[in-house]
Design an enzyme around this catalytic site. Structure first.
Site, mmCIF file in Angstrom:
data_model
loop_
_atom_site.group_PDB
_atom_site.id
_atom_site.type_symbol
_atom_site.label_atom_id
_atom_site.label_comp_id
_atom_site.label_asym_id
_atom_site.label_seq_id
_atom_site.Cartn_x
_atom_site.Cartn_y
_atom_site.Cartn_z
ATOM 1 N N MET A 1 21.698 -94.198 42.568
ATOM 2 C CA MET A 1 23.105 -94.677 41.937
ATOM 3 C C MET A 1 24.431 -94.307 42.787
ATOM 4 O O MET A 1 25.154 -95.024 42.810
ATOM 5 C CB MET A 1 23.218 -93.859 40.583
ATOM 6 C CG MET A 1 22.371 -94.713 39.500
ATOM 7 S SD MET A 1 22.840 -96.524 39.115
ATOM 8 C CE MET A 1 24.790 -96.123 38.775
ATOM 9 N N GLY B 1 17.915 -91.521 45.750
ATOM 10 C CA GLY B 1 16.691 -92.276 45.961
ATOM 11 C C GLY B 1 15.820 -91.675 46.457
ATOM 12 O O GLY B 1 14.602 -92.166 47.032
ATOM 13 N N ILE C 1 15.201 -96.057 39.729
ATOM 14 C CA ILE C 1 16.809 -95.616 40.173
ATOM 15 C C ILE C 1 16.775 -94.012 39.808
ATOM 16 O O ILE C 1 16.698 -93.536 38.773
ATOM 17 C CB ILE C 1 17.622 -96.356 39.422
ATOM 18 C CG1 ILE C 1 17.562 -97.863 39.581
ATOM 19 C CG2 ILE C 1 19.134 -95.919 39.895
ATOM 20 C CD1 ILE C 1 18.192 -98.851 38.663
ATOM 21 N N CYS C 2 17.414 -93.237 40.992
ATOM 22 C CA CYS C 2 17.696 -91.880 40.548
ATOM 23 C C CYS C 2 19.185 -91.683 41.241
ATOM 24 O O CYS C 2 19.650 -92.522 41.370
ATOM 25 C CB CYS C 2 16.523 -90.941 41.166
ATOM 26 S SG CYS C 2 16.638 -91.279 43.201
ATOM 27 N N TYR C 3 19.270 -90.335 41.329
ATOM 28 C CA TYR C 3 20.641 -90.093 42.043
ATOM 29 C C TYR C 3 20.893 -90.660 43.346
ATOM 30 O O TYR C 3 21.956 -91.204 43.558
ATOM 31 C CB TYR C 3 20.957 -88.613 42.079
ATOM 32 C CG TYR C 3 20.764 -88.007 40.610
ATOM 33 C CD1 TYR C 3 22.183 -87.893 39.918
ATOM 34 C CD2 TYR C 3 19.865 -87.576 40.213
ATOM 35 C CE1 TYR C 3 22.136 -87.448 38.727
ATOM 36 C CE2 TYR C 3 19.704 -86.829 38.842
ATOM 37 C CZ TYR C 3 20.955 -86.864 38.086
ATOM 38 O OH TYR C 3 21.059 -86.170 36.856
#
Length: 110
Positions: free
Chosen positions: A98, A73, A69-71
């Site tokens: 996220m 994708g 998971i990042c900001y």
């Protein structure tokens, strides 16, 4: 769960709706900066960074599905590739990251 096709990579993208069905059972690794992680993340997620990466690899289940998971994708794709090459068998990268999870499931942020 119907994931989209077969990819050349050893990982696959996953939508927030697909993850919603499994978020409590799977390994979740959030690669965002620690400040962003502590401001809000999916319950049960671990903040993964360069300092704890090797320890994570050494002590986690290679057979249990793992989601990066990042900001939004993008960065999570590289992390998914790295973790799949490290030996994790079922690796997914969260499409929309996220940002999209918070929009779709604001009640599932801690």
């Amino acid at each position: 769960m119907a994931l989209r096709g077969i990819y050349m990579n050893n990982w696959q993208p996953i939508s927030v709706n697909e993850l919603y069905d499994h978020w409590q059972e799977w390994q979740l690794v959030d690669i965002r900066a620690a400040e962003a992680f502590y401001q809000g993340h999916i319950p049960g997620a671990i903040n993964l960074n360069n300092e704890n990466l090797q320890n994570y690899i050494d002590h986690h289940d290679f057979e249990k599905p793992l989601v990066t998971i990042c900001y939004v994708g993008n960065s999570s794709r590289g992390a998914a590739e790295l973790l799949s090459r490290a030996g994790f068998e079922k690796v997914y990268s969260l499409d929309g990251g996220m940002s999209l999870w918070q929009t779709q499931y604001p009640e599932l942020i801690e």
